[in-house]
Design an enzyme around this catalytic site. Structure first.
Site, PDB file in Angstrom:
ATOM      1  N   ASP A 105       6.784  -1.391   2.688  1.00 52.28           N
ATOM      2  CA  ASP A 105       6.473  -0.189   1.902  1.00 52.28           C
ATOM      3  C   ASP A 105       6.210   0.991   2.836  1.00 52.28           C
ATOM      4  O   ASP A 105       5.863   0.792   4.005  1.00 52.28           O
ATOM      5  CB  ASP A 105       5.216  -0.423   1.057  1.00 52.28           C
ATOM      6  CG  ASP A 105       5.447  -1.490  -0.003  1.00 52.28           C
ATOM      7  OD1 ASP A 105       6.610  -1.742  -0.347  1.00 52.28           O
ATOM      8  OD2 ASP A 105       4.445  -2.069  -0.460  1.00 52.28           O
TER       9      ASP A 105
HETATM   10  N1  URA Z   1       3.857  -6.704   0.697  1.00 53.05           N
HETATM   11  C1  URA Z   1       3.581  -5.470   0.247  1.00 53.05           C
HETATM   12  O1  URA Z   1       2.913  -5.299  -0.766  1.00 53.05           O
HETATM   13  N2  URA Z   1       4.070  -4.426   0.942  1.00 53.05           N
HETATM   14  C2  URA Z   1       4.788  -4.553   2.071  1.00 53.05           C
HETATM   15  O2  URA Z   1       5.198  -3.568   2.676  1.00 53.05           O
HETATM   16  C3  URA Z   1       5.068  -5.852   2.519  1.00 53.05           C
HETATM   17  C4  URA Z   1       4.593  -6.922   1.814  1.00 53.05           C
END
Ligand code: URA
Length: 231
Positions: A105
């Site tokens: 993310d």
């Molecule tokens: N899980 C999440 O919620 N975000 C990420 O970036 C990776 C794993």
């Protein structure tokens, strides 16, 4: 892009030569794969094998395996109109060949892998391969024994209608843990904690398989050998 193509198909795509003409060239010793005379049009050719016909090059690609320490605010994409992308941090003329082996993310930091070798990216991302992804997770609330038990058992994700693979948890502090998961569902870590009304406030990926982020500073990248992943 598949990992292998038949030699005659590759040469046909290159110059439209039919199988009989290719056979003649092979028999005349004009076709070489990685410097060795080809023996049959049915040979399986990998994406990174060097293929030559006479003095001409049919295929000559370099496999690239890049690991990056993704900073916050950078998106896991190859192009984006608004934000810098992970690919834009690799300022090389071959960077546009890369694709991502899993995403993080925008707010997540840490280890992100890019490659032009689909066999390696598939090996990392296919859930059946069970490659561990280790995150350091900071939360706004206490990480309880009940949460850890459910993470380690596997939890139901209604949207995908699947139970997650059993995760591993090492508690570092009441609001911080190391969490290893074996798949990469959308926002998986945040959703696991959100199930208990707990918000993830810091998320940093430290390792994928045996590959550790190590000393790479934010925004920095280096090449790695896929053997380092041990997948
Ligand atoms: N899980 C999440 O919620 N975000 C990420 O970036 C990776 C794993």
């Amino acid at each position: 892009m598949r990992g292998f193509t038949r030699l005659d198909r590759l040469i046909w795509k290159w110059r439209g030569l039919g199988k009989p003409r290719i056979r003649i060239k092979i028999e005349a010793g004009e076709v070489r794969v990685n410097g060795t005379l080809a023996t049959s049009g049915a040979m399986e050719i990998g994406n990174f094998d060097l293929v030559e016909v006479g003095p001409e090059i049919v295929q000559n690609r370099t496999a690239r395996y890049v690991m990056l320490n993704k900073p916050q605010g950078v998106v896991s994409a190859t192009v984006d109109a608004e934000h810098p992308t992970v690919v834009s941090l690799v300022e090389e003329d071959w960077a546009d060949e890369l694709h991502l082996a899993g995403r993080l993310d925008r707010f997540t930091t840490g280890l992100l892998i890019m490659t032009n070798d689909s066999r390696v990216s598939e090996a990392i991302t296919e859930p059946v391969r069970k490659v561990g992804k280790r995150y350091r997770v900071g939360t706004d609330g206490e990480i309880t024994a009940e949460m850890i038990a459910l993470f380690e058992k596997g939890m139901w994700f209604a949207k995908e209608e699947v139970t997650t693979a059993p995760a591993q948890v090492k508690l570092l502090d009441p609001r911080e843990c190391l969490l290893t998961i074996y798949e990469g569902k959308n926002h998986q870590v945040k959703r696991m904690f959100a199930h208990f009304g707990v918000k993830v406030v810091r998320l940093h990926r430290e390792a994928v398989g045996e590959l550790e982020l190590g000393e790479l500073t934010e925004g920095e990248w280096r090449f790695f050998d896929p053997g380092e992943l041990m997948v």
